[in-house]
Design a protein around this motif. Structure first.
Motif, mmCIF file in Angstrom:
data_model
loop_
_atom_site.group_PDB
_atom_site.id
_atom_site.type_symbol
_atom_site.label_atom_id
_atom_site.label_comp_id
_atom_site.label_asym_id
_atom_site.label_seq_id
_atom_site.Cartn_x
_atom_site.Cartn_y
_atom_site.Cartn_z
ATOM 1 N N SER A 31 0.817 -1.217 0.000
ATOM 2 C CA SER A 31 0.000 0.000 0.000
ATOM 3 C C SER A 31 0.850 1.266 0.000
ATOM 4 C CB SER A 31 -0.917 0.021 1.228
ATOM 5 O OG SER A 31 -1.864 -1.008 1.163
ATOM 6 N N HIS A 32 1.873 1.280 0.880
ATOM 7 C CA HIS A 32 2.631 2.522 1.065
ATOM 8 C C HIS A 32 3.853 2.617 0.167
ATOM 9 C CE1 HIS A 32 0.052 2.637 4.554
ATOM 10 N NE2 HIS A 32 0.463 3.840 4.840
ATOM 11 N N THR A 33 4.263 1.498 -0.433
ATOM 12 C CA THR A 33 5.428 1.541 -1.322
ATOM 13 C C THR A 33 5.012 1.281 -2.773
ATOM 14 O OG1 THR A 33 6.670 0.577 0.523
ATOM 15 C CG2 THR A 33 7.817 0.800 -1.556
ATOM 16 N N ALA A 34 4.478 0.097 -3.058
ATOM 17 C CA ALA A 34 4.083 -0.218 -4.441
ATOM 18 C C ALA A 34 2.981 0.723 -4.927
ATOM 19 C CB ALA A 34 3.612 -1.668 -4.528
ATOM 20 N N GLY A 35 2.019 1.004 -4.057
ATOM 21 C CA GLY A 35 0.956 1.934 -4.446
ATOM 22 C C GLY A 35 1.503 3.322 -4.713
ATOM 23 N N ALA A 36 2.454 3.738 -3.880
ATOM 24 C CA ALA A 36 3.064 5.062 -4.069
ATOM 25 C C ALA A 36 3.840 5.119 -5.378
ATOM 26 C CB ALA A 36 3.969 5.377 -2.884
ATOM 27 N N THR A 71 7.590 5.442 1.434
ATOM 28 C CA THR A 71 6.706 6.108 0.476
ATOM 29 C C THR A 71 7.433 7.214 -0.276
ATOM 30 O OG1 THR A 71 4.889 5.652 2.013
ATOM 31 C CG2 THR A 71 4.419 7.186 0.235
ATOM 32 N N ASP A 72 8.401 7.880 0.406
ATOM 33 C CA ASP A 72 9.121 8.979 -0.234
ATOM 34 C C ASP A 72 9.919 8.499 -1.443
ATOM 35 O OD1 ASP A 72 8.071 10.489 1.753
ATOM 36 O OD2 ASP A 72 9.951 10.850 2.829
ATOM 37 N N TYR A 73 10.775 7.484 -1.232
ATOM 38 C CA TYR A 73 11.568 7.033 -2.383
ATOM 39 C C TYR A 73 10.692 6.310 -3.407
ATOM 40 C CZ TYR A 73 12.112 2.438 0.088
ATOM 41 O OH TYR A 73 11.906 1.238 0.747
ATOM 42 N N ALA A 74 9.578 5.726 -2.930
ATOM 43 C CA ALA A 74 8.693 5.019 -3.855
ATOM 44 C C ALA A 74 8.016 5.984 -4.825
ATOM 45 C CB ALA A 74 7.630 4.246 -3.065
ATOM 46 N N ILE A 75 7.441 7.045 -4.302
ATOM 47 C CA ILE A 75 6.691 7.954 -5.177
ATOM 48 C C ILE A 75 7.642 8.687 -6.131
ATOM 49 C CG2 ILE A 75 6.634 10.122 -3.828
ATOM 50 C CD1 ILE A 75 3.480 9.869 -4.239
ATOM 51 N N VAL A 138 -5.233 1.942 -2.623
ATOM 52 C CA VAL A 138 -6.384 1.244 -2.041
ATOM 53 C C VAL A 138 -6.040 -0.164 -1.572
ATOM 54 C CG1 VAL A 138 -8.030 2.613 -3.356
ATOM 55 C CG2 VAL A 138 -7.203 0.452 -4.311
ATOM 56 N N GLY A 139 -4.737 -0.544 -1.623
ATOM 57 C CA GLY A 139 -4.332 -1.848 -1.110
ATOM 58 C C GLY A 139 -3.802 -2.750 -2.206
ATOM 59 N N GLY A 140 -2.830 -3.589 -1.826
ATOM 60 C CA GLY A 140 -2.285 -4.555 -2.777
ATOM 61 C C GLY A 140 -1.557 -3.934 -3.944
ATOM 62 N N GLY A 141 -1.109 -2.696 -3.780
ATOM 63 C CA GLY A 141 -0.415 -2.019 -4.874
ATOM 64 C C GLY A 141 -1.353 -1.369 -5.871
#
Length: 230
Positions: A31-36, A71-75, A138-141
């Motif tokens: 949620s917080h990495t792949a989704g970002a 989330t920072d490096y992900a987005i 919304v979950g699961g990337g």
């Protein structure tokens, strides 16, 4: 919308088991990495070139945990065009700095403007060019895009991805895109038309992701129009 309706909507948004367990990715969190990363990729597709300035406003859960959950490096990695499993993802902030991109994160107080705990509002700038996109994880990337400002247009998508956008002065481009999608058995759920002077923006909500070959055909359908597949 009551709680039962919210639960049903969330179930409908998951189309496969991979929407629950997440994509192949650099973690730690779907949620917080792949989704970002996916929200960043949407911003990358809309801006189409490397920005000089990035401002990310986080709300609610994203505001509370963005540093610890990557989330920072992900987005930023998404903004740079990296995929969820790209080994460069953890180093995206350093890569952006070396590329001369100024990145700012802002933890917003109060509720999300689109009523979701994992909300990021992304602003990309380069000189006079600027875009805004608001996405939720919304979950699961899986993500949804809730707000876009692009080339003088403001759109507020209501469904899940994929979304095909074209900005054009030639309204026949919409029909040509529809024909190409139908030819390849891609269903168009809804079409929304916007007008700004002599320019039109058509938003086509699709029921499935086009193949790589079809994606290239769609994006190159008309060289005088801007065509973006999210």
């Amino acid at each position: 919308m009551n709680n039962q309706e919210k639960k049903e909507k969330k179930v409908i948004n998951f189309k496969s088991c991979f929407d629950v367990i997440g994509p192949v990715m650099i973690g730690p969190s779907s949620s917080h990495t792949a989704g970002a990363i996916s929200i960043g990729i949407v911003a990358n597709k809309l801006f189409q070139t490397q920005p000089k300035k990035v401002i990310v406003k986080y709300y609610e859960s994203f505001a509370e945990t963005h540093k610890g959950h990557g989330t920072d490096y992900a987005i930023v990695s998404g903004i740079l065009g990296f995929a969820t499993d790209d080994s460069r993802v953890p180093n995206a902030l350093e890569i952006a700095k070396e590329a001369g991109i100024d990145v700012e994160f802002i933890e917003m107080e109060g509720d999300s403007p689109v009523n979701h705990a994992n909300t990021a509002c992304v602003n990309l700038k380069d000189g006079d060019r600027e875009i805004h996109v608001t996405g939720i994880s919304v979950g699961g990337g899986t993500i949804e895009v809730k707000y876009i400002e692009l080339d003088g247009f403001v759109i507020e998508p209501q469904g899940t991805l994929p979304i095909l956008i074209t900005i054009t002065e030639d309204e026949t481009v919409k029909s040509r895109l529809e024909a190409k999608l139908k030819e390849n058995n891609i269903q168009v759920n809804t079409i929304t038309r916007y007008q700004n002077g002599n320019k039109f923006l058509f938003q086509l909500d699709l029921n499935s992701q086009p193949s790589k070959v079809l994606r290239e055909e769609l994006l190159n359908l008309d060289s005088d129009s801007k065509i973006i597949l999210l």
